[in-house]
Design an enzyme around this catalytic site. Structure first.
Site, PDB file in Angstrom:
ATOM      1  N   ASP A 118       0.912  -1.397  -0.450  1.00  5.12           N
ATOM      2  CA  ASP A 118       0.351   0.192   0.145  1.00  5.12           C
ATOM      3  C   ASP A 118       0.944   1.201  -0.414  1.00  5.12           C
ATOM      4  O   ASP A 118       1.664   1.236  -0.304  1.00  5.12           O
ATOM      5  CB  ASP A 118      -0.918  -0.283   0.952  1.00  5.12           C
ATOM      6  N   HIS A 119       0.691   2.288  -0.221  1.00  3.03           N
ATOM      7  CA  HIS A 119       1.137   4.021   0.126  1.00  3.03           C
ATOM      8  C   HIS A 119       2.087   3.837   1.082  1.00  3.03           C
ATOM      9  O   HIS A 119       3.007   3.359   1.187  1.00  3.03           O
ATOM     10  CB  HIS A 119      -0.123   4.819   1.158  1.00  3.03           C
ATOM     11  N   GLU A 191      -4.741   7.227   7.565  1.00  2.00           N
ATOM     12  CA  GLU A 191      -4.832   6.315   7.728  1.00  2.00           C
ATOM     13  C   GLU A 191      -2.504   5.374   7.747  1.00  2.00           C
ATOM     14  O   GLU A 191      -2.350   6.635   7.429  1.00  2.00           O
ATOM     15  CB  GLU A 191      -4.978   5.295   5.600  1.00  2.00           C
ATOM     16  N   HIS A 236      -9.965   7.850   3.243  1.00  2.43           N
ATOM     17  CA  HIS A 236      -9.266   7.453   4.127  1.00  2.43           C
ATOM     18  C   HIS A 236     -10.375   6.798   5.457  1.00  2.43           C
ATOM     19  O   HIS A 236     -10.731   7.850   6.097  1.00  2.43           O
ATOM     20  CB  HIS A 236      -8.193   6.983   4.731  1.00  2.43           C
ATOM     21  N   HIS A 276      -9.335   3.988  -3.265  1.00  5.13           N
ATOM     22  CA  HIS A 276      -8.620   4.297  -1.838  1.00  5.13           C
ATOM     23  C   HIS A 276      -9.677   4.382  -0.782  1.00  5.13           C
ATOM     24  O   HIS A 276     -10.920   5.117  -1.292  1.00  5.13           O
ATOM     25  CB  HIS A 276      -7.624   4.787  -2.106  1.00  5.13           C
ATOM     26  N   ASN A 298      -9.389  -0.572  -2.342  1.00  5.10           N
ATOM     27  CA  ASN A 298      -9.199  -0.833  -1.027  1.00  5.10           C
ATOM     28  C   ASN A 298      -9.954  -1.065   0.529  1.00  5.10           C
ATOM     29  O   ASN A 298     -11.103  -0.472   0.686  1.00  5.10           O
ATOM     30  CB  ASN A 298      -8.240  -0.103  -0.270  1.00  5.10           C
TER      31      ASN A 298
HETATM   32 ZN   LIG Z   1      -5.465   4.170   0.490  1.00  3.29          ZN
END
Ligand SMILES: [Zn+2]
Length: 372
Positions: A118-119, A191, A236, A276, A298
């Site tokens: 992820d990110h 997040e 998020h 997301h 996600n």
């Molecule tokens: Zn994300």
């Protein structure tokens, strides 16, 4: 140009191959998802019970599953007793350990499993470097990367720098059949310790021109080997309805814009979009986004809740058996071992998560995807 890889995937890939999929087999799944208008859930995993719940849900849904680790997930997975320094060595090891667990067990579940991270912001690039090196080592030994794909999130930098760094990594990754997810614009909310809850609202919406620029520039490096996390008011976390409005038609407008600019006629959705901040979205919003070319969504907040909720319910139902090792309503000398065994209560967390993920598969129009 982007079609070359897709045609190759259609001709030579194993459609809906079981176990961990990479390269052409992954592209074939993305094309299958696009053609059948469903998206793949991508769940943030932090420990093997979460991962196994995802695998179990995928088997039950007979559909692909994306197992993803964040930087913080990797740090948790190595064990919080190990300090993660700026070199990110601990997170790299924890993330690789999570991937190797999936590699060891995925075949038993009989459905396609995608390994992703992820990110990754600029300051976390040492983490990314470690993962790319692990992929290169794995490729040398087995002819495929350890991970199917990775996300780079340089959306806090200028567009020019974002694209420069993405292109450099994509070139190296495409050489070992590894796929890139890149982010433009900003996903609101909070997040994994990154807080974007106070950014300017205009940053939360990408324009067709920006998406077109990313599409054309990345296509010159590795056609079809990337997806775009564009901003369309997604946030998020789960909040009460507020000022941010989810606007999936931004994605549809961008697809149309790119088709017109590039004279594309063989598809109406040339871009793979990712969603997301799906937690808290309605089924209608999710399905609308899929209609515009979203192939992955996600899920983190909703499965954090389900995992906890399973434990909460177990404790509520068994409270009198959980106050000491010996002694319960059946007698002062009765042992409670089978009630406090971690496998007893953790299993409830897993089952509640499988149940929540079945709802996600339904939202994503992905139940039975392998049979479509
Ligand atoms: Zn994300």
């Amino acid at each position: 140009m982007a079609r070359a890889l897709k045609v190759e995937a259609a001709e030579t890939a194993t459609i809906m191959k079981a176990g961990v999929v990479t390269g052409k087999d992954f592209i074939a799944i993305l094309e299958h998802a696009k053609a059948n208008e469903y998206a793949i859930p991508a769940v943030n995993c932090t420990m093997s019970p979460v991962t196994n719940a995802c695998l179990e849900a995928a088997k039950e849904a007979n559909a692909p599953m994306m197992i993803q680790f964040s930087n913080g997930g990797g740090i948790y997975n190595i064990g919080k007793g190990i300090k993660n320094e700026a070199d990110q060595k601990a997170s790299i090891a924890g993330t690789i350990a999570g991937a190797l667990h999936v590699r060891a067990v995925a075949d038993f579940y009989g459905v396609p499993i995608i390994l992703h991270t992820d990110h990754c912001a600029k300051k976390l690039l040492p983490w990314f470097d470690g993962l790319v090196e692990a992929n290169e080592d794995y490729f040398q030994k087995y002819g495929e990367p350890l991970f199917t794909s990775h996300m780079l999130d340089l959306s806090e930098e200028s567009m020019e720098e974002n694209l420069d760094i993405c292109k450099t990594y994509l070139k190296r990754m495409a050489a070992i059949d590894c796929f890139l997810e890149m982010e433009i614009g900003i996903t609101g909310g909070e997040e994994d310790g990154v807080d974007n809850s106070d950014v300017d609202a205009s940053e939360l919406y990408s324009t067709p021109e920006e998406i077109y620029q990313v599409y054309t520039e990345l296509n010159t490096v590795a056609p079809g080997m990337f997806s775009i996390a564009a901003a369309f008011g997604n946030v998020h976390g789960v909040y009460k309805p507020g000022n941010v409005k989810l606007t999936p038609e931004i994605l549809g407008n961008a697809q149309k814009f790119i088709c017109e600019k590039e004279g594309i006629t063989d598809t109406t959705k040339p871009v793979y979009f990712v969603f997301h901040g799906g937690s808290g979205s309605t089924r209608e919003e999710i399905r609308e986004a899929i209609g515009y070319g979203v192939i992955k969504m996600n899920i983190d907040t909703d499965t954090q809740w389900s995992f906890w909720d399973g434990v909460r319910e177990y404790v509520a139902n068994n409270e009198a058996y959980l106050q000491g090792q010996i002694g319960n309503p059946e007698g002062d000398d009765k042992p409670n071992k089978n009630k406090y065994d971690p496998r007893a209560w953790m299993r409830c967390a897993e089952l509640a998560t499988v149940k929540r993920l079945m709802i996600a598969y339904e939202d994503l129009n992905a139940v039975g995807a392998c049979a479509k």
